[in-house]
Write a protein that holds these residues in place. Structure first.
Motif, PDB file in Angstrom:
ATOM      1  N   LEU A 117      41.311  43.590  50.094  1.00  0.00           N
ATOM      2  CA  LEU A 117      41.790  43.491  48.709  1.00  0.00           C
ATOM      3  C   LEU A 117      43.168  42.850  48.634  1.00  0.00           C
ATOM      4  CD1 LEU A 117      40.265  46.814  47.442  1.00  0.00           C
ATOM      5  CD2 LEU A 117      39.637  44.530  46.721  1.00  0.00           C
ATOM      6  N   ILE A 120      42.661  39.226  48.574  1.00  0.00           N
ATOM      7  CA  ILE A 120      42.301  38.722  47.232  1.00  0.00           C
ATOM      8  C   ILE A 120      43.554  38.660  46.358  1.00  0.00           C
ATOM      9  CG2 ILE A 120      40.942  39.197  45.152  1.00  0.00           C
ATOM     10  CD1 ILE A 120      38.831  40.518  47.002  1.00  0.00           C
ATOM     11  N   ASP A 220      40.922  41.690  40.712  1.00  0.00           N
ATOM     12  CA  ASP A 220      40.332  41.014  39.549  1.00  0.00           C
ATOM     13  C   ASP A 220      39.648  39.680  39.880  1.00  0.00           C
ATOM     14  OD1 ASP A 220      39.709  40.616  36.862  1.00  0.00           O
ATOM     15  OD2 ASP A 220      41.681  41.247  36.177  1.00  0.00           O
ATOM     16  N   ILE A 221      39.171  39.019  38.838  1.00  0.00           N
ATOM     17  CA  ILE A 221      38.610  37.671  38.951  1.00  0.00           C
ATOM     18  C   ILE A 221      39.655  36.725  38.377  1.00  0.00           C
ATOM     19  CG2 ILE A 221      36.781  36.128  38.153  1.00  0.00           C
ATOM     20  CD1 ILE A 221      35.035  38.617  37.762  1.00  0.00           C
ATOM     21  N   LEU A 409      34.726  45.029  38.609  1.00  0.00           N
ATOM     22  CA  LEU A 409      35.144  43.643  38.880  1.00  0.00           C
ATOM     23  C   LEU A 409      36.666  43.517  38.892  1.00  0.00           C
ATOM     24  CD1 LEU A 409      32.556  41.646  36.742  1.00  0.00           C
ATOM     25  CD2 LEU A 409      32.562  41.952  39.203  1.00  0.00           C
ATOM     26  N   ARG A 412      37.700  44.875  41.974  1.00  0.00           N
ATOM     27  CA  ARG A 412      36.944  44.220  43.057  1.00  0.00           C
ATOM     28  C   ARG A 412      36.431  45.266  44.047  1.00  0.00           C
ATOM     29  NH1 ARG A 412      37.894  38.459  43.019  1.00  0.00           N
ATOM     30  NH2 ARG A 412      36.636  38.359  44.903  1.00  0.00           N
ATOM     31  N   HIS A 413      35.981  46.388  43.509  1.00  0.00           N
ATOM     32  CA  HIS A 413      35.432  47.448  44.354  1.00  0.00           C
ATOM     33  C   HIS A 413      34.369  48.202  43.558  1.00  0.00           C
ATOM     34  CE1 HIS A 413      35.099  50.636  47.274  1.00  0.00           C
ATOM     35  NE2 HIS A 413      35.906  49.962  48.076  1.00  0.00           N
ATOM     36  N   ILE A 434      34.102  44.043  46.517  1.00  0.00           N
ATOM     37  CA  ILE A 434      33.410  42.857  45.973  1.00  0.00           C
ATOM     38  C   ILE A 434      34.181  41.635  46.464  1.00  0.00           C
ATOM     39  CG2 ILE A 434      32.626  41.688  43.878  1.00  0.00           C
ATOM     40  CD1 ILE A 434      32.694  44.411  42.455  1.00  0.00           C
ATOM     41  N   GLU A 435      33.782  41.130  47.634  1.00  0.00           N
ATOM     42  CA  GLU A 435      34.552  40.041  48.228  1.00  0.00           C
ATOM     43  C   GLU A 435      34.310  38.726  47.498  1.00  0.00           C
ATOM     44  OE1 GLU A 435      35.236  40.052  52.551  1.00  0.00           O
ATOM     45  OE2 GLU A 435      33.701  41.603  52.597  1.00  0.00           O
ATOM     46  N   HIS A 436      33.088  38.516  47.034  1.00  0.00           N
ATOM     47  CA  HIS A 436      32.768  37.259  46.362  1.00  0.00           C
ATOM     48  C   HIS A 436      32.241  37.560  44.968  1.00  0.00           C
ATOM     49  CE1 HIS A 436      33.588  35.459  50.120  1.00  0.00           C
ATOM     50  NE2 HIS A 436      32.721  36.265  50.699  1.00  0.00           N
ATOM     51  N   VAL A 437      32.733  36.809  44.029  1.00  0.00           N
ATOM     52  CA  VAL A 437      32.386  37.082  42.631  1.00  0.00           C
ATOM     53  C   VAL A 437      30.952  36.625  42.376  1.00  0.00           C
ATOM     54  CG1 VAL A 437      33.005  36.595  40.247  1.00  0.00           C
ATOM     55  CG2 VAL A 437      34.787  36.773  41.986  1.00  0.00           C
TER      56      VAL A 437
END
Ligand SMILES: [Fe+2]
Length: 500
Positions: A117, A120, A220-221, A409, A412-413, A434-437
């Motif tokens: 994380l 990211i 986040d994204i 999202l 990211r988890h 969530i490594e890849h969106v």
């Protein structure tokens, strides 16, 4: 040009970096231009197999040439079999670690979470310093310049005056962050949950004991990514439809069998108006995100609620229900907390004994997993953490499953709170990050269908096939069973069909 959608350059670079390999810029551009997901995976496999340190254009060409030579024509499905082509499992819970939940693996688990994380967060032009450097500053009282830190949230509490205190840990130490009650930062601080990884910008208090937050940054994204993907579906205009569902609960007295049969009749083109029949004809995929059966011994006195009290028999009945679905539709089955796999998340796919009951060609995956349908990436997660988000963040409602999914999202988890309602397995790697969106986040669990969009990602909760249970009645939860989201893959437009 390759078939399917082009890959994003940043995605290509990130993936190759995760294999501890550098990539020449021209090589990355070549991959983004000519590769679809399947070809790119071949390249990643070749990097790992050959321990490549730098990937060049000629490497890419040679790997693709080799890959091209091995392409085989798709098998023709026969009765009782389903075609496997069209669905790529991009990521799955293949490995079950034997040393999980040991002391060492706890440390490795949270280190892995922080590392993934933080990496990211670093893409947000955010450069945190080690927390221990703040401690040294406290001793020397070096003024009030803005500083940034990032780490795991070890504690969150509200003071008597309404400020929020957040304890943040990294590998070098821990520090207390204060989000002032009237500060703009409260809009972020009020949604911080235990064990997530956040970044904080702020200034040290005059005594050096607190970091007064001015901004809290979630992984986040990124907005750039959101703009790039907004509205994006498959490049193939004839990609067809995917039906997303979950929580069938076969074996429960409250399984809505009549509604299910109506659903299967629709898929077979036997019911519905002209528009609904046209959609049914073009359905290519059926994804089921857990709680395939009711299970046995899942909660106290469950036997009173069972119509089938043997779990294998429940799966046998499910297999016969799925056998009624047209054979050109690819079915993907992922488990949930009622299924016959380990309860700890991440959950592997159902075992051989259960799989043997089903048609050949059905794809069994773990929970969570990422599948690609004609270029559309779907992150499937049963959604057991949704109640944890609701109980941790003010203003969230048990009847709204979409806002908690948005927070997955943002953080990211899929399930950040350790020790909450999700029995997370502390493995050497945290596989719930969530490594890849994805293009679509598909959950179930709460039995309430819903749909939303967050930064270009479709959030879909696919409801259930079970009428209101006593537990739901007690908690004032109103399920919306037999409402099925159908996604047009070229546009990601989602329509709910009601089979009650
Ligand atoms: Fe369920």
């Amino acid at each position: 040009m390759a078939e399917g959608r082009q890959l994003e350059l940043s995605y290509v670079v990130e993936q190759i970096a995760s294999c501890e390999c550098m990539v020449e810029p021209e090589a990355a551009q070549r991959i983004a231009k000519v590769c679809d997901g399947q070809k790119f995976r071949k390249i990643l496999e070749a990097i790992q197999k050959n321990d490549l340190l730098v990937l060049t254009c000629s490497d890419v060409d040679s790997i693709l040439e080799h890959t091209g030579a091995r392409v085989r024509p798709p098998p023709q499905p026969s009765k009782g079999e389903r075609p496997e082509n069209g669905v790529s499992v991009l990521w799955d819970v293949k490995r079950v670690y034997s040393n999980a939940s040991s002391c060492d693996s706890f440390v490795q688990y949270f280190r892995s979470r922080c590392k993934k994380l933080r990496s990211i967060l670093m893409h947000r032009t955010f450069s945190p310093r080690p927390i221990s450097s703040l401690t040294r500053r406290r001793q020397t009282s070096e003024g009030r310049e803005e500083v940034s830190i990032a780490g795991l949230v070890a504690d969150v509490r509200i003071t008597r005056n309404g400020h929020i205190l957040i304890e943040i840990e990294d590998e070098s130490g821990s520090f207390t962050v204060l989000a002032p009650k009237d500060g703009e930062v409260m809009k972020w601080a009020s949604s911080v949950v235990l064990d997530e990884v956040i970044g904080v910008k702020g200034t040290l208090s005059s005594d050096g004991r607190l970091l007064i937050a001015s901004e809290i940054i979630f992984p986040d994204i990124s907005l750039e990514r959101a703009q790039m993907r907004l509205g994006g579906g498959s490049d193939d205009e004839n990609a067809g439809y995917a039906v997303l569902t979950s929580d069938i609960h076969v074996g429960s007295k409250s399984f809505l069998e009549d509604s299910w049969h109506k659903f299967v009749d629709w898929l077979n083109g036997d019911v519905g108006n002209e528009r609904a029949r046209a959609i049914a004809e073009d359905v290519r995929y059926l994804l089921v995100a857990g709680d395939l059966v009711e299970g046995v011994g899942i909660y106290p006195n469950q036997e009173r609620d069972l119509s089938i009290d043997d779990v294998l028999e429940q799966y046998e009945v499910l297999a016969s229900l799925l056998a009624g679905i047209p054979h050109h539709i690819q079915i993907v089955l992922s488990p949930g907390n009622h299924d016959a796999v380990r309860q700890g998340e991440p959950q592997p796919a159902l075992g051989e004994q259960v799989r043997a009951l089903f048609d050949d060609g059905i794809i069994f995956v773990g929970n969570p997993c990422v599948v690609e349908l004609n270029g559309v990436r779907v992150l499937m997660y049963h959604g057991r953490s949704i109640p944890d988000f609701i109980s941790s963040i003010d203003g969230l409602d048990l009847n709204d499953p979409i806002t908690p999914m948005k927070h997955m999202l943002i953080k990211r988890h899929l399930s950040p709170v350790y020790g909450g309602s999700v029995p997370l397995v502390a493995e050497p790697e945290d596989r719930m990050v969530i490594e890849h969106v994805p293009d679509i986040l598909h959950c179930g669990h709460v039995h309430i269908a819903g749909h939303g969009v967050y930064r270009g990602v479709r959030l879909i909760n696919s409801g259930a096939w079970q009428a209101q249970t006593d537990y739901q009645k007690m908690r004032n939860i109103t399920p919306t069973p037999a409402r099925v989201p159908v996604v047009e893959l070229s546009s990601l437009k989602t329509t709910f069909l009601n089979f009650r």
